[in-house]
Write a protein that holds these residues in place. Sequence first.
Motif, PDB file in Angstrom:
ATOM      1  N   GLU A 198       0.910  -1.158  -0.079  1.00 59.96           N
ATOM      2  CA  GLU A 198       0.152   0.043  -0.054  1.00 59.96           C
ATOM      3  C   GLU A 198       0.823   1.255  -0.173  1.00 59.96           C
ATOM      4  OE1 GLU A 198      -0.732   0.280   4.845  1.00 59.96           O
ATOM      5  OE2 GLU A 198      -1.739  -1.279   3.721  1.00 59.96           O
ATOM      6  N   ASN A 199       0.062   2.578  -0.077  1.00 58.40           N
ATOM      7  CA  ASN A 199       0.801   3.567   0.221  1.00 58.40           C
ATOM      8  C   ASN A 199       1.741   4.073  -0.916  1.00 58.40           C
ATOM      9  OD1 ASN A 199       0.763   2.943   3.540  1.00 58.40           O
ATOM     10  ND2 ASN A 199      -0.711   4.105   2.596  1.00 58.40           N
ATOM     11  N   PRO A 200       1.528   3.977  -2.091  1.00 57.88           N
ATOM     12  CA  PRO A 200       2.633   4.092  -3.281  1.00 57.88           C
ATOM     13  C   PRO A 200       3.210   5.612  -3.340  1.00 57.88           C
ATOM     14  CG  PRO A 200       0.535   3.908  -4.374  1.00 57.88           C
ATOM     15  CD  PRO A 200       0.235   3.631  -2.927  1.00 57.88           C
ATOM     16  N   VAL A 201       4.256   5.749  -3.570  1.00 61.60           N
ATOM     17  CA  VAL A 201       4.653   7.368  -3.783  1.00 61.60           C
ATOM     18  C   VAL A 201       5.801   7.112  -4.824  1.00 61.60           C
ATOM     19  CG1 VAL A 201       6.308   7.313  -2.089  1.00 61.60           C
ATOM     20  CG2 VAL A 201       5.368   9.378  -2.953  1.00 61.60           C
ATOM     21  N   LEU A 202       5.961   8.240  -5.834  1.00 67.30           N
ATOM     22  CA  LEU A 202       7.043   8.076  -7.065  1.00 67.30           C
ATOM     23  C   LEU A 202       8.037   8.827  -6.578  1.00 67.30           C
ATOM     24  CD1 LEU A 202       4.661   8.247 -10.252  1.00 67.30           C
ATOM     25  CD2 LEU A 202       6.361   6.596  -9.745  1.00 67.30           C
ATOM     26  N   SER A 203       9.103   8.278  -6.771  1.00 62.28           N
ATOM     27  CA  SER A 203      10.453   9.445  -6.909  1.00 62.28           C
ATOM     28  C   SER A 203      10.343  10.494  -7.763  1.00 62.28           C
ATOM     29  CB  SER A 203      11.670   8.678  -7.153  1.00 62.28           C
ATOM     30  OG  SER A 203      11.787   7.849  -8.399  1.00 62.28           O
ATOM     31  N   PRO A 204      10.984  11.572  -7.713  1.00 68.66           N
ATOM     32  CA  PRO A 204      10.925  12.658  -8.461  1.00 68.66           C
ATOM     33  C   PRO A 204      11.186  12.389  -9.930  1.00 68.66           C
ATOM     34  CG  PRO A 204      12.081  13.177  -6.615  1.00 68.66           C
ATOM     35  CD  PRO A 204      11.945  11.934  -6.607  1.00 68.66           C
ATOM     36  N   ASP A 205      11.787  11.365 -10.317  1.00 67.49           N
ATOM     37  CA  ASP A 205      12.316  11.020 -11.848  1.00 67.49           C
ATOM     38  C   ASP A 205      11.347  10.126 -12.355  1.00 67.49           C
ATOM     39  OD1 ASP A 205      13.276   8.810 -10.563  1.00 67.49           O
ATOM     40  OD2 ASP A 205      15.244   9.080 -11.016  1.00 67.49           O
ATOM     41  N   ASP A 206      10.280   9.587 -11.765  1.00 65.39           N
ATOM     42  CA  ASP A 206       9.190   8.524 -12.036  1.00 65.39           C
ATOM     43  C   ASP A 206      10.180   7.378 -12.209  1.00 65.39           C
ATOM     44  OD1 ASP A 206       7.255  10.518 -11.823  1.00 65.39           O
ATOM     45  OD2 ASP A 206       7.155  10.791 -14.048  1.00 65.39           O
ATOM     46  N   LYS A 207      11.206   6.994 -11.513  1.00 65.44           N
ATOM     47  CA  LYS A 207      12.042   5.777 -11.870  1.00 65.44           C
ATOM     48  C   LYS A 207      11.719   4.740 -10.917  1.00 65.44           C
ATOM     49  CE  LYS A 207      15.393   7.721 -15.238  1.00 65.44           C
ATOM     50  NZ  LYS A 207      16.787   7.849 -15.411  1.00 65.44           N
ATOM     51  N   THR A 208      11.364   5.233  -9.608  1.00 65.55           N
ATOM     52  CA  THR A 208      10.915   4.269  -8.468  1.00 65.55           C
ATOM     53  C   THR A 208       9.765   4.394  -7.835  1.00 65.55           C
ATOM     54  OG1 THR A 208      13.514   4.495  -8.260  1.00 65.55           O
ATOM     55  CG2 THR A 208      12.208   3.730  -6.256  1.00 65.55           C
ATOM     56  N   VAL A 219      10.805  -0.235  -5.503  1.00 64.28           N
ATOM     57  CA  VAL A 219      10.909  -1.122  -6.568  1.00 64.28           C
ATOM     58  C   VAL A 219      11.091  -0.295  -7.698  1.00 64.28           C
ATOM     59  CG1 VAL A 219       8.439  -1.022  -6.981  1.00 64.28           C
ATOM     60  CG2 VAL A 219       9.706  -2.935  -7.972  1.00 64.28           C
ATOM     61  N   ALA A 220      12.040  -0.763  -8.828  1.00 62.39           N
ATOM     62  CA  ALA A 220      12.583   0.097  -9.721  1.00 62.39           C
ATOM     63  C   ALA A 220      11.440  -0.111 -10.769  1.00 62.39           C
ATOM     64  CB  ALA A 220      13.834  -0.442 -10.361  1.00 62.39           C
ATOM     65  N   ILE A 221      11.072   1.026 -11.624  1.00 63.66           N
ATOM     66  CA  ILE A 221      10.244   0.893 -12.905  1.00 63.66           C
ATOM     67  C   ILE A 221      11.404   0.923 -13.948  1.00 63.66           C
ATOM     68  CG2 ILE A 221       8.634   1.811 -14.199  1.00 63.66           C
ATOM     69  CD1 ILE A 221       7.641   3.451 -11.675  1.00 63.66           C
ATOM     70  N   ASN A 222      11.518  -0.161 -14.712  1.00 60.51           N
ATOM     71  CA  ASN A 222      12.683  -0.318 -15.785  1.00 60.51           C
ATOM     72  C   ASN A 222      12.044   0.498 -17.239  1.00 60.51           C
ATOM     73  OD1 ASN A 222      14.098  -1.942 -14.395  1.00 60.51           O
ATOM     74  ND2 ASN A 222      12.705  -3.567 -14.819  1.00 60.51           N
ATOM     75  N   GLU A 223      13.190   0.928 -17.809  1.00 57.00           N
ATOM     76  CA  GLU A 223      12.839   1.674 -18.863  1.00 57.00           C
ATOM     77  C   GLU A 223      11.554   1.070 -19.987  1.00 57.00           C
ATOM     78  OE1 GLU A 223      16.320   2.731 -21.073  1.00 57.00           O
ATOM     79  OE2 GLU A 223      17.375   3.946 -19.458  1.00 57.00           O
ATOM     80  N   ASP A 224      11.554  -0.318 -19.853  1.00 59.29           N
ATOM     81  CA  ASP A 224      10.668  -1.178 -20.813  1.00 59.29           C
ATOM     82  C   ASP A 224       9.435  -1.116 -20.224  1.00 59.29           C
ATOM     83  OD1 ASP A 224      11.292  -2.813 -19.044  1.00 59.29           O
ATOM     84  OD2 ASP A 224      11.998  -4.429 -20.249  1.00 59.29           O
ATOM     85  N   GLY A 225       9.062  -0.454 -18.986  1.00 59.01           N
ATOM     86  CA  GLY A 225       7.878  -0.520 -18.085  1.00 59.01           C
ATOM     87  C   GLY A 225       7.837  -1.625 -17.367  1.00 59.01           C
ATOM     88  N   THR A 226       8.731  -2.557 -17.256  1.00 64.99           N
ATOM     89  CA  THR A 226       8.499  -3.715 -16.304  1.00 64.99           C
ATOM     90  C   THR A 226       9.057  -3.192 -15.056  1.00 64.99           C
ATOM     91  OG1 THR A 226      10.895  -4.494 -17.212  1.00 64.99           O
ATOM     92  CG2 THR A 226       8.973  -5.372 -18.131  1.00 64.99           C
ATOM     93  N   TYR A 227       9.224  -4.236 -13.778  1.00 72.35           N
ATOM     94  CA  TYR A 227       9.352  -3.690 -12.562  1.00 72.35           C
ATOM     95  C   TYR A 227      10.501  -4.555 -12.055  1.00 72.35           C
ATOM     96  CZ  TYR A 227       5.151  -1.079 -13.120  1.00 72.35           C
ATOM     97  OH  TYR A 227       4.150  -0.133 -13.576  1.00 72.35           O
ATOM     98  N   GLY A 228      11.186  -3.998 -11.267  1.00 73.84           N
ATOM     99  CA  GLY A 228      12.389  -4.704 -10.561  1.00 73.84           C
ATOM    100  C   GLY A 228      11.830  -5.644  -9.426  1.00 73.84           C
ATOM    101  N   THR A 229      12.807  -6.072  -8.514  1.00 71.11           N
ATOM    102  CA  THR A 229      12.420  -6.628  -7.192  1.00 71.11           C
ATOM    103  C   THR A 229      12.280  -5.970  -6.124  1.00 71.11           C
ATOM    104  OG1 THR A 229      13.412  -8.819  -7.926  1.00 71.11           O
ATOM    105  CG2 THR A 229      12.878  -8.792  -5.776  1.00 71.11           C
ATOM    106  N   PRO A 230      11.117  -5.750  -5.357  1.00 67.59           N
ATOM    107  CA  PRO A 230      11.112  -4.870  -4.105  1.00 67.59           C
ATOM    108  C   PRO A 230      12.334  -4.856  -3.248  1.00 67.59           C
ATOM    109  CG  PRO A 230       8.829  -6.043  -4.532  1.00 67.59           C
ATOM    110  CD  PRO A 230      10.004  -6.755  -5.463  1.00 67.59           C
ATOM    111  N   VAL A 231      12.763  -3.935  -2.671  1.00 68.41           N
ATOM    112  CA  VAL A 231      14.107  -3.834  -1.900  1.00 68.41           C
ATOM    113  C   VAL A 231      13.822  -3.145  -0.547  1.00 68.41           C
ATOM    114  CG1 VAL A 231      16.116  -2.912  -1.674  1.00 68.41           C
ATOM    115  CG2 VAL A 231      15.541  -3.865  -4.026  1.00 68.41           C
TER     116      VAL A 231
END
Length: 538
Positions: A185-195, A214-226
């Motif tokens: 829950e409670n999502p928030v984006l980093s200022p560069d929209d990449k996390t 979690v990273a938002i990859n350039e192809d629109g996929t997502y990384g593994t939660p850290v």
Amino acid sequence: MKKFTPTMLLLLATFTVTFVTAQGPEAEALDDSNFYTETTKKEFANRAIKALDPNGFMYEFENLNINTPYSEHATAFFRDKVIVSSAKRIGGFTSKKDGFYNLYCGDLNQKGDIKNLVNFSRAINTKENHEGSVALSNAQDVVFFTRSVEENGEYNLKIFRAEMIEYEWTNFEMLPFNMEGYAIENPVLSPDDKTIYFSANIPGSKGGFDLFSVAINEDGTYGTPVNLGSEINTHKDERFPYVMGDNSALYFSSNGHYNLGGLDIFESKIIDGKFNFPVNMGSSLNSPEDDFGFLMDQSNSGFFTSNRAGGKGGNDIYYFKREKTLQSLQGTIVDYKTNMILPNATVTVVDAYGRIVDKIKTNDQGIFTTKVIPYNSYTLHASKDGFIETDEDFESYRGDDFTHKLTIKLPQAKAEIVEVEEKLMIKIENIYFDYNKWVIKDESTLSLNKIIEVLNENPTMVIEINAHTDTRGKAGYNYTLSNKRAASAKKYLIENGINASRLVSKGYGETQPLEKCGANCSETQHETNRRIEFVIVE
């Protein structure tokens, strides 16, 4: 001097708070025996409020008119509006279950009030589920939000994504890193929209809810939660992350760090991409109840949510303005042995991350002043020609407007015998006189004492005291002035036990400048030319 970590500083400032937070299991046992009463709880809470100073800011806030006996929570800025998550019924729209929220959008006026709430999106809001926290991309054409999902008879929040196409939210998807049986829950984006930062109780949590990225990859996929790590997360709950638009700080709520009770709002500075120690935002903002949902623009105003006493019921939205508390450090540099003040000493102020934040010189009273941030640690590098550089650790241990006092003692460096242009000289720092004067300044008596020490160690040594001026002024006047200055130094040495037969004084005026710059000399070059040399004759 003992160096405290920033977390230890907060512990010192909140010694009564730690007593409250340490009462968890015992408090439950006392409740069972009717000994730990509500009155006792309030007494501890009141102590905590007094103990926890503001962390560098003073907050003024007010309860908003849109609040109701239901619960409201300001969750994001949207253009010139604010998105509110609320259990309130608006416009004939109602949730399926009590306590389930929907998203609404309201106008933000100049006074910070939210007006004219309307349904944020009928495509996002449902009658069957809870819709909560929202995060929007910089272009505000992509939205991440929480929605409840029924799993084996229980509801868990998950993070969804949608995008705006032709003024409609569409292409809904539940993000792939959601896990069945856990709340995310409670999502928030980093200022560069990449996390995406979020709160979850998924495996890998240190206890309760933790903050993850979690990273938002350039192809629109997502990384593994850290997991954000033990600097941020505790064995209890960390929730409601919010990252400033300039990526300078992470705000979140926790009941695991030192607090006033319930969830408190904390700030973690982001430096070189790393989250640093979280600091409680202080008792001018937090209360003994739950405080969360911190949301702030760049003008030091914004919203937070609280169920504190005096509200309208449930969770209420509060609008706040904050002013930075003003703290300064006033230090005095003195000689280690005599405590004589040392003008013109240099102090370099370095923060806990090794960054130089100020560089100043002491005034004629040996005093320097610099600004400091509450609950931060610093190292002060103090130096002066002729003295041994000294480091002093300093902790700004309180959060209100305050001027700290500090004295730094510099040990003297010994005089050296050196050879300069085939002449043996006793090398010391410059001897200072007032402008157009020949009376030795007090600070320079410390330097002349080094000459006395060398002469006493070498009883047959004879020296010549040569005084020089800069190239400003008339040559005749400078010649007379330099002779008087050389004579003043000789007089001091005689008065302090050196036989006059071992001393010769002579003035050279402006005839032997070290810096041959003439009328174009800088002040530093003039200072180099104004000097007294102690040349060894025998």
